[in-house]
Design a protein around this motif. Structure first.
Motif, PDB file in Angstrom:
ATOM      1  N   ASP A  51       0.814  -1.223   0.000  1.00  0.00           N
ATOM      2  CA  ASP A  51       0.000   0.000   0.000  1.00  0.00           C
ATOM      3  C   ASP A  51       0.845   1.270   0.000  1.00  0.00           C
ATOM      4  OD1 ASP A  51      -2.102  -1.788   0.163  1.00  0.00           O
ATOM      5  OD2 ASP A  51      -2.292  -1.582   2.339  1.00  0.00           O
ATOM      6  N   LYS A  52       2.159   1.122   0.168  1.00  0.00           N
ATOM      7  CA  LYS A  52       3.092   2.257   0.140  1.00  0.00           C
ATOM      8  C   LYS A  52       2.761   3.305   1.202  1.00  0.00           C
ATOM      9  CE  LYS A  52       5.078   0.334  -3.364  1.00  0.00           C
ATOM     10  NZ  LYS A  52       6.348  -0.409  -3.142  1.00  0.00           N
ATOM     11  N   ILE A  53       2.516   2.837   2.409  1.00  0.00           N
ATOM     12  CA  ILE A  53       2.181   3.703   3.538  1.00  0.00           C
ATOM     13  C   ILE A  53       3.297   3.631   4.569  1.00  0.00           C
ATOM     14  CG2 ILE A  53       0.584   4.018   5.487  1.00  0.00           C
ATOM     15  CD1 ILE A  53      -1.615   2.873   3.655  1.00  0.00           C
ATOM     16  N   THR A  54       3.683   4.777   5.110  1.00  0.00           N
ATOM     17  CA  THR A  54       4.657   4.795   6.198  1.00  0.00           C
ATOM     18  C   THR A  54       4.031   4.166   7.435  1.00  0.00           C
ATOM     19  OG1 THR A  54       5.717   6.803   5.358  1.00  0.00           O
ATOM     20  CG2 THR A  54       6.085   6.264   7.669  1.00  0.00           C
ATOM     21  N   VAL A  55       4.778   3.265   8.060  1.00  0.00           N
ATOM     22  CA  VAL A  55       4.273   2.535   9.219  1.00  0.00           C
ATOM     23  C   VAL A  55       5.149   2.826  10.430  1.00  0.00           C
ATOM     24  CG1 VAL A  55       3.853   0.233  10.188  1.00  0.00           C
ATOM     25  CG2 VAL A  55       3.292   0.700   7.785  1.00  0.00           C
ATOM     26  N   GLY A  66       8.340   9.902  21.930  1.00  0.00           N
ATOM     27  CA  GLY A  66       8.758   9.148  20.753  1.00  0.00           C
ATOM     28  C   GLY A  66       9.713   8.005  21.038  1.00  0.00           C
ATOM     29  N   LYS A  67       9.940   7.691  22.312  1.00  0.00           N
ATOM     30  CA  LYS A  67      10.875   6.626  22.665  1.00  0.00           C
ATOM     31  C   LYS A  67      10.379   5.276  22.157  1.00  0.00           C
ATOM     32  CE  LYS A  67      13.231   4.503  26.610  1.00  0.00           C
ATOM     33  NZ  LYS A  67      13.350   4.464  28.092  1.00  0.00           N
ATOM     34  N   GLY A  68      11.264   4.542  21.485  1.00  0.00           N
ATOM     35  CA  GLY A  68      10.937   3.194  21.032  1.00  0.00           C
ATOM     36  C   GLY A  68      10.153   3.111  19.738  1.00  0.00           C
ATOM     37  N   ILE A  69       9.978   4.244  19.034  1.00  0.00           N
ATOM     38  CA  ILE A  69       9.249   4.209  17.767  1.00  0.00           C
ATOM     39  C   ILE A  69      10.193   3.791  16.636  1.00  0.00           C
ATOM     40  CG2 ILE A  69       8.065   5.588  16.016  1.00  0.00           C
ATOM     41  CD1 ILE A  69       6.824   7.222  18.201  1.00  0.00           C
ATOM     42  N   VAL A  70       9.757   2.828  15.837  1.00  0.00           N
ATOM     43  CA  VAL A  70      10.488   2.377  14.651  1.00  0.00           C
ATOM     44  C   VAL A  70       9.694   2.803  13.429  1.00  0.00           C
ATOM     45  CG1 VAL A  70      11.390   0.398  13.392  1.00  0.00           C
ATOM     46  CG2 VAL A  70      11.443   0.402  15.889  1.00  0.00           C
ATOM     47  N   VAL A  71      10.326   3.556  12.529  1.00  0.00           N
ATOM     48  CA  VAL A  71       9.629   4.057  11.334  1.00  0.00           C
ATOM     49  C   VAL A  71      10.052   3.235  10.118  1.00  0.00           C
ATOM     50  CG1 VAL A  71       9.168   6.055   9.873  1.00  0.00           C
ATOM     51  CG2 VAL A  71       9.595   6.371  12.326  1.00  0.00           C
ATOM     52  N   GLU A  72       9.073   2.664   9.435  1.00  0.00           N
ATOM     53  CA  GLU A  72       9.317   1.905   8.203  1.00  0.00           C
ATOM     54  C   GLU A  72       8.738   2.697   7.033  1.00  0.00           C
ATOM     55  OE1 GLU A  72      11.003  -0.742   7.690  1.00  0.00           O
ATOM     56  OE2 GLU A  72      11.169  -1.826   9.594  1.00  0.00           O
ATOM     57  N   GLU A  73       9.607   3.137   6.128  1.00  0.00           N
ATOM     58  CA  GLU A  73       9.180   3.906   4.966  1.00  0.00           C
ATOM     59  C   GLU A  73       8.973   2.971   3.764  1.00  0.00           C
ATOM     60  OE1 GLU A  73       8.378   6.923   4.993  1.00  0.00           O
ATOM     61  OE2 GLU A  73       9.434   7.936   6.631  1.00  0.00           O
ATOM     62  N   TYR A  90       0.797   5.872   9.393  1.00  0.00           N
ATOM     63  CA  TYR A  90       1.037   7.303   9.533  1.00  0.00           C
ATOM     64  C   TYR A  90      -0.091   8.070   8.860  1.00  0.00           C
ATOM     65  CZ  TYR A  90       2.982  11.939   8.785  1.00  0.00           C
ATOM     66  OH  TYR A  90       3.167  13.295   8.755  1.00  0.00           O
ATOM     67  N   ARG A  91      -0.599   9.093   9.538  1.00  0.00           N
ATOM     68  CA  ARG A  91      -1.607   9.984   8.959  1.00  0.00           C
ATOM     69  C   ARG A  91      -0.993  11.368   8.821  1.00  0.00           C
ATOM     70  NH1 ARG A  91      -7.547   8.941  11.653  1.00  0.00           N
ATOM     71  NH2 ARG A  91      -8.068  10.621  10.196  1.00  0.00           N
ATOM     72  N   ARG A 122      15.106  18.024  10.844  1.00  0.00           N
ATOM     73  CA  ARG A 122      13.729  18.070  11.313  1.00  0.00           C
ATOM     74  C   ARG A 122      12.943  16.883  10.761  1.00  0.00           C
ATOM     75  NH1 ARG A 122      12.681  23.058  13.617  1.00  0.00           N
ATOM     76  NH2 ARG A 122      13.963  24.795  12.954  1.00  0.00           N
ATOM     77  N   ASP A 123      12.214  16.224  11.641  1.00  0.00           N
ATOM     78  CA  ASP A 123      11.349  15.121  11.259  1.00  0.00           C
ATOM     79  C   ASP A 123       9.926  15.520  11.598  1.00  0.00           C
ATOM     80  OD1 ASP A 123       9.937  12.806  10.862  1.00  0.00           O
ATOM     81  OD2 ASP A 123      11.322  11.508  11.953  1.00  0.00           O
ATOM     82  N   THR A 124       9.107  15.802  10.581  1.00  0.00           N
ATOM     83  CA  THR A 124       7.740  16.259  10.831  1.00  0.00           C
ATOM     84  C   THR A 124       6.824  15.122  11.247  1.00  0.00           C
ATOM     85  OG1 THR A 124       7.135  16.009   8.500  1.00  0.00           O
ATOM     86  CG2 THR A 124       7.981  18.154   9.193  1.00  0.00           C
ATOM     87  N   LYS A 125       7.249  13.881  11.055  1.00  0.00           N
ATOM     88  CA  LYS A 125       6.404  12.742  11.417  1.00  0.00           C
ATOM     89  C   LYS A 125       6.397  12.521  12.927  1.00  0.00           C
ATOM     90  CE  LYS A 125       6.682  10.107   7.078  1.00  0.00           C
ATOM     91  NZ  LYS A 125       7.598  10.946   6.294  1.00  0.00           N
ATOM     92  N   ILE A 126       7.570  12.695  13.574  1.00  0.00           N
ATOM     93  CA  ILE A 126       7.659  12.562  15.028  1.00  0.00           C
ATOM     94  C   ILE A 126       8.005  13.935  15.591  1.00  0.00           C
ATOM     95  CG2 ILE A 126       8.774  11.404  16.960  1.00  0.00           C
ATOM     96  CD1 ILE A 126       9.476   9.120  15.087  1.00  0.00           C
TER      97      ILE A 126
END
Length: 202
Positions: A51-55, A66-73, A90-91, A122-126
């Motif tokens: 689905d090509k969605i950031t998870v 944000g401790k312990g968050i793993v971002v999969e692009e 991710y929304r 800068r990371d706008t997601k977190i």
């Protein structure tokens, strides 16, 4: 933080933590707008690769900042080799708010904004302090329904103090709950707002 009632004292609860997965499930049961989640590794993998969605995966269900968050692009090699307790889609959001609630009353609304002079990436997601974001007391053009959604979400915890984090996609006029903090940091003008709310109930 004691939950033991005290004679001749107002018993105020602070820090009655509710883990992230329990929160997501409760929000869904209540029909509240929140993050889509799964505990299934394969489903999270499909979100990302098909689905090509950031998870976002969470190593810890009880954490902050944000401790312990793993971002999969979706444009990276996504293998989900680490089994995690929960994943969320991710929304997109242009703005992010923290609504402070005492018992069943909104006492303050703050907005996460980029700190001037921050030189890191800068990371706008977190949006946390490590990524250059701070809470600002002045909020312009507060979205309709923000406080109502925060009050509804705040009922997930028995804590009297709640910091409700809400994302806002301005283009779609879309408000959604990110999480509820049962022991939010209280500083600046928020101190006076909480004191006023507390004394009003005694």
């Amino acid at each position: 933080r004691s939950t033991q009632p005290k004679l001749r004292r107002e018993n105020i609860k602070y820090g009655q933590s509710v883990d992230k997965l329990t929160q997501y499930r409760w929000f869904k049961e209540q029909g509240l707008s929140t993050l889509e989640f799964t505990t299934d590794d394969e489903e999270a993998f499909r979100w990302c690769t098909r689905d090509k969605i950031t998870v976002f995966g969470r190593r810890y269900l009880n954490s902050s900042c944000g401790k312990g968050i793993v971002v999969e692009e979706p444009n990276e090699t996504s293998n989900f080799t680490m089994r995690l307790p929960v994943y969320t889609k991710y929304r997109k959001k242009k703005r992010e708010f923290r609504v402070h609630v005492y018992k069943d009353k909104v006492v303050a609304v703050t907005e996460k904004r980029r700190r001037s002079g921050f030189e890191g990436e800068r990371d706008t997601k977190i949006r946390n302090l490590a990524n250059g974001y701070v809470f600002c007391q002045t909020v312009a053009n507060e979205p309709d329904g923000l406080r109502e959604l925060a009050l509804a979400a705040s009922r997930v915890t028995l804590s009297d103090f709640k910091g409700v984090d809400i994302g806002y996609n301005e283009r779609n006029s879309d408000l959604f709950i990110i999480e509820v903090n049962s022991a939010p940091g209280i500083a600046g003008s928020n101190i006076a707002a909480y004191v006023a709310a507390i004394t009003a109930t005694i």
